[in-house]
Design an enzyme around this catalytic site. Structure first.
Site, PDB file in Angstrom:
ATOM      1  N   LEU A 102      -9.562  -7.090 -13.628  1.00  0.00           N
ATOM      2  CA  LEU A 102     -10.734  -6.541 -13.435  1.00  0.00           C
ATOM      3  C   LEU A 102     -11.850  -7.154 -14.523  1.00  0.00           C
ATOM      4  O   LEU A 102     -11.408  -7.404 -15.804  1.00  0.00           O
ATOM      5  CB  LEU A 102     -11.056  -5.200 -13.678  1.00  0.00           C
TER       6      LEU A 102
ATOM      7  N   HIS B 251       1.715   0.834 -13.075  1.00  0.00           N
ATOM      8  CA  HIS B 251       2.388  -0.223 -13.390  1.00  0.00           C
ATOM      9  C   HIS B 251       3.880  -0.023 -13.480  1.00  0.00           C
ATOM     10  O   HIS B 251       4.278   1.206 -13.925  1.00  0.00           O
ATOM     11  CB  HIS B 251       2.002  -0.747 -14.814  1.00  0.00           C
TER      12      HIS B 251
ATOM     13  N   ASN C 211      -4.494   2.650 -13.110  1.00  0.00           N
ATOM     14  CA  ASN C 211      -3.755   1.871 -12.511  1.00  0.00           C
ATOM     15  C   ASN C 211      -2.256   2.284 -12.440  1.00  0.00           C
ATOM     16  O   ASN C 211      -1.978   2.761 -13.399  1.00  0.00           O
ATOM     17  CB  ASN C 211      -3.807   0.370 -13.298  1.00  0.00           C
TER      18      ASN C 211
ATOM     19  N   GLU D  93     -10.528  -3.245 -20.883  1.00  0.00           N
ATOM     20  CA  GLU D  93     -10.676  -4.652 -20.650  1.00  0.00           C
ATOM     21  C   GLU D  93      -9.557  -5.457 -20.806  1.00  0.00           C
ATOM     22  O   GLU D  93      -9.363  -6.754 -20.156  1.00  0.00           O
ATOM     23  CB  GLU D  93     -11.563  -5.316 -21.475  1.00  0.00           C
TER      24      GLU D  93
ATOM     25  N   ARG E 163      -5.686  -8.490  -8.950  1.00  0.00           N
ATOM     26  CA  ARG E 163      -6.550  -8.964  -9.749  1.00  0.00           C
ATOM     27  C   ARG E 163      -6.982  -8.420 -11.111  1.00  0.00           C
ATOM     28  O   ARG E 163      -6.740  -7.188 -11.148  1.00  0.00           O
ATOM     29  CB  ARG E 163      -7.955  -9.061  -8.885  1.00  0.00           C
TER      30      ARG E 163
ATOM     31  N   GLY F 235       0.779  -1.057  -0.102  1.00  0.00           N
ATOM     32  CA  GLY F 235      -0.069  -0.071  -0.128  1.00  0.00           C
ATOM     33  C   GLY F 235       0.848   1.261  -0.145  1.00  0.00           C
ATOM     34  O   GLY F 235       0.187   2.402   0.464  1.00  0.00           O
ATOM     35  N   SER F 236       2.051   1.260  -0.584  1.00  0.00           N
ATOM     36  CA  SER F 236       2.838   2.585  -0.254  1.00  0.00           C
ATOM     37  C   SER F 236       2.200   3.382  -1.398  1.00  0.00           C
ATOM     38  O   SER F 236       2.177   4.664  -1.322  1.00  0.00           O
ATOM     39  CB  SER F 236       4.331   2.250  -0.703  1.00  0.00           C
ATOM     40  N   ASN F 237       1.715   3.175  -2.401  1.00  0.00           N
ATOM     41  CA  ASN F 237       1.042   4.057  -3.663  1.00  0.00           C
ATOM     42  C   ASN F 237      -0.450   4.482  -3.034  1.00  0.00           C
ATOM     43  O   ASN F 237      -0.287   5.717  -3.117  1.00  0.00           O
ATOM     44  CB  ASN F 237       0.859   3.301  -4.751  1.00  0.00           C
TER      45      ASN F 237
ATOM     46  N   ARG G  63     -14.921 -14.421 -10.521  1.00  0.00           N
ATOM     47  CA  ARG G  63     -14.420 -13.111 -10.907  1.00  0.00           C
ATOM     48  C   ARG G  63     -15.615 -11.910 -10.957  1.00  0.00           C
ATOM     49  O   ARG G  63     -15.426 -10.947 -10.192  1.00  0.00           O
ATOM     50  CB  ARG G  63     -13.796 -12.890 -12.364  1.00  0.00           C
TER      51      ARG G  63
END
Ligand code: GRF
Length: 221
Positions: free
Chosen positions: A98, A114, A112, A147, A96, A17-19, A70
């Site tokens: 989506l 990355h 997101n 997606e 996960r 959880g640093s972001n 899912r």
């Protein structure tokens, strides 16, 4: 009293959880203005990020994903995000994929982060992939989520050099510093609405562009 102008951010995480903490610090410091993190959701009970959220008095929920199909899982998460009136979803180490259901529910409103310069090295262990490939520069990317895996329009990127003695850990740590910086910049831009998307290109408006330049000048003194 709740501020109706305030945009609500929902953060999804599975680990450290640093972001998330970088975003929470930026909201608190006004670097992301007129915003609050209204919920943090983890699919893992042991995610340290959940504890960090509780310590910061940010509403935190654990919605276990183990053994749940899912889309059924994503329906639970989307319901929780809607309950918290979330405007923008920030994935921050959420391990996960989506479902199309989730992406449609928050279309154009999911970001997101990355740890590579996409489209290079999508998926897991991006820093390992960069080292194995032998690139001299890697970095990080904030992108809209669609997606496909790590594939949506790019909002922000930062370049990080790969040094000869790097291990996965040292490279990851160098990239992480830049992640924290550009995630804030990207969230600020997206919440301001001062951009448009042309094809795959996320283009800041002229106004935003000049504000950025002024801010950059001020920072450099
Ligand atoms: C980061 O490297 C991020 O780019 C990737 O997962 C990691 C999460 O780290 N998606 P943290 O939990 O935010 O510290």
């Amino acid at each position: 009293m709740t501020n109706l102008m305030e945009k609500k951010i929902g953060v999804l995480l599975s680990g450290r959880g640093s972001n998330f903490e970088a975003l929470a610090d930026s909201v608190a410091a006004g670097r992301i203005p007129d915003a609050e993190i209204s919920i943090v959701i983890s699919n893992r009970e042991d995610a340290p990020g959940l504890l960090r959220a509780t310590e910061r008095r940010i509403p935190a929920r654990m919605i276990p994903s183990k053994g749940v199909e899912r889309e059924a899982y994503d329906r639970l998460v989307v319901a929780a995000l809607n309950e918290a009136r979330v405007d923008l979803v920030c994935l921050a180490g959420f391990m996960r994929l989506l479902s199309p259901y989730f992406v449609a529910a928050f279309r154009g409103r999911i970001l997101n982060i990355h740890p590579s310069l996409l489209p290079a090295f999508p998926g897991l262990e991006a820093q390992r992939q960069a080292l194995d490939y032998g690139v001299k520069f890697s970095g990080c990317t904030v992108h809209f989520v669609n997606e496909n895996l790590d594939a949506g329009p790019i909002v922000a990127q930062a370049i990080v050099p790969v040094k000869p003695g790097d291990t996965e850990e040292t490279l990851a740590a160098r990239i992480l510093c830049e992640e924290h910086r550009i995630y804030t910049e990207a969230v600020r831009l997206v919440l301001s609405g001062k951009f448009r998307i042309e094809g795959r290109r996320v283009l800041p408006t002229a106004e935003e562009h000049s504000e950025e330049r002024l801010a950059g000048r001020a920072k450099r003194g």
